[in-house]
Design an enzyme around this catalytic site. Structure first.
Site, PDB file in Angstrom:
ATOM      1  N   PHE A  78       0.963  -1.118  -0.003  1.00  0.00           N
ATOM      2  CA  PHE A  78       0.079   0.057  -0.087  1.00  0.00           C
ATOM      3  C   PHE A  78       0.992   1.106  -0.076  1.00  0.00           C
ATOM      4  O   PHE A  78       1.639   1.476   0.890  1.00  0.00           O
ATOM      5  CB  PHE A  78      -1.204  -0.009   1.154  1.00  0.00           C
ATOM      6  CG  PHE A  78      -1.633   1.242   1.397  1.00  0.00           C
ATOM      7  CD1 PHE A  78      -2.623   1.631   0.555  1.00  0.00           C
ATOM      8  CD2 PHE A  78      -1.474   1.953   2.361  1.00  0.00           C
ATOM      9  CE1 PHE A  78      -3.492   2.772   0.734  1.00  0.00           C
ATOM     10  CE2 PHE A  78      -2.169   3.262   2.477  1.00  0.00           C
ATOM     11  CZ  PHE A  78      -3.258   3.765   1.734  1.00  0.00           C
ATOM     12  N   GLY A  79       0.690   2.122  -1.012  1.00  0.00           N
ATOM     13  CA  GLY A  79       1.495   3.348  -1.184  1.00  0.00           C
ATOM     14  C   GLY A  79       0.177   4.565  -0.967  1.00  0.00           C
ATOM     15  O   GLY A  79      -0.740   4.657  -1.238  1.00  0.00           O
ATOM     16  N   GLY A  81       2.070   7.894  -0.360  1.00  0.00           N
ATOM     17  CA  GLY A  81       2.824   9.142  -0.635  1.00  0.00           C
ATOM     18  C   GLY A  81       3.225   9.026  -1.945  1.00  0.00           C
ATOM     19  O   GLY A  81       2.295   8.977  -3.108  1.00  0.00           O
ATOM     20  N   GLU A 157      12.425   3.515   0.955  1.00  0.00           N
ATOM     21  CA  GLU A 157      11.608   3.789   2.249  1.00  0.00           C
ATOM     22  C   GLU A 157      12.115   3.573   3.638  1.00  0.00           C
ATOM     23  O   GLU A 157      12.101   4.676   4.433  1.00  0.00           O
ATOM     24  CB  GLU A 157      10.202   2.955   2.263  1.00  0.00           C
ATOM     25  CG  GLU A 157       9.481   3.135   0.872  1.00  0.00           C
ATOM     26  CD  GLU A 157       8.981   4.575   0.799  1.00  0.00           C
ATOM     27  OE1 GLU A 157       8.799   5.175   1.578  1.00  0.00           O
ATOM     28  OE2 GLU A 157       8.554   4.892  -0.464  1.00  0.00           O
TER      29      GLU A 157
END
Length: 264
Positions: A78-79, A81, A157
């Protein structure tokens, strides 16, 4: 900051309104491909950011990543940004949707992608919020894509961004009654880059002043706001909207009149 001139993100043209529309005009050539929602089954082809450090070690072996029940070799990521418009890894499917119980906040500092050691940028993380809802994109990786995506995201990340992994429940926009378990990268107060809460006006000032290897911090803000508009009226983010409004008010103080008119 008096007298400083802001170098606006490429692709800015007269008629693009900060408060109302962030969508690129035909003929614009922004730094990143326009259109924040990736096409399922494709991989965006972009050159790596300059001065990208060597690949780091793979994610911690003890980490438990959520797997697709129907395919043990599949994983959803899940992104919320920059991943919504620039995943930069191969994936087999993508779905727009949301996670409940979290709110998005510009509380994480960034000294590489959108800022520097002297002037950290502001990027988003997830804050546990019982009534919160955060919209984003979930990507499905399968087979060999899994290890390659995790290795890449560990650098992007975790190593460079200071994020940890967390399992979340993702609700696809087109099938909210069929939730998926997904992996999300979340910056917690324990990481050294965490900046924490601040007034939206202060966050806007910081965003206007910062740039990193991936581009200007303002570009990050506007692309995220553009994605939210494309999700439709049901997608709300008051924190993001307040920062965008503050930026629109401050822009004339940071750049010449012609440049200010290109975004306000």
């Amino acid at each position: 900051m008096g007298g400083a001139q802001l170098e606006l993100p490429s692709g800015a043209r007269p008629g693009v309104c900060v408060r109302r529309s962030f969508r690129a005009h035909a003929g614009d050539q922004p730094r990143r491909p326009p259109g924040p929602i990736p096409v399922p089954g494709t991989m965006k082809q972009e050159s790596a950011a300059p001065n990208t450090p060597p690949a780091s070690q793979s994610p911690t072996p003890s980490a438990q990543f959520p797997r697709n029940d129907g395919d043990p070799q599949a994983l959803w990521i899940f992104g919320y940004g920059s991943l919504v418009w620039r995943p930069d890894f191969a994936y087999s499917d993508s779905r727009v949707g949301f996670v409940r119980g979290y709110s998005r906040r510009f509380w994480q500092g960034d000294t590489f992608h959108r800022g520097s050691d002297k002037m950290p940028g502001r990027v988003v993380t997830l804050l546990e919020d019982h009534e919160g809802c955060t919209w984003g994109v979930a990507y499905q990786v399968q087979g060999e894509q899994v290890s390659k995506a995790l290795k890449y995201l560990n650098v992007r990340e975790a190593v460079l961004g200071g994020y940890d992994t967390k399992e979340v429940t993702f609700y696809p926009q087109d099938a909210p009654d069929q939730p998926l378990k997904a992996l999300a990268y979340v910056a917690t107060p324990q990481n050294p880059g965490y900046l924490g809460p601040a007034p939206e006006e202060a966050i806007a000032t910081q965003i206007l002043a910062c740039r990193g290897f991936s581009g200007h911090n303002l570009e990050y803000l506007l692309r995220l706001a553009d994605f939210m508009q494309l999700c439709g009226p049901q997608a709300q983010d008051e924190h993001l909207a307040a920062i965008v409004d503050a930026v629109g008010t401050m822009l004339p103080c940071f750049c010449p009149t012609e440049q200010a008119l290109a975004l306000v």
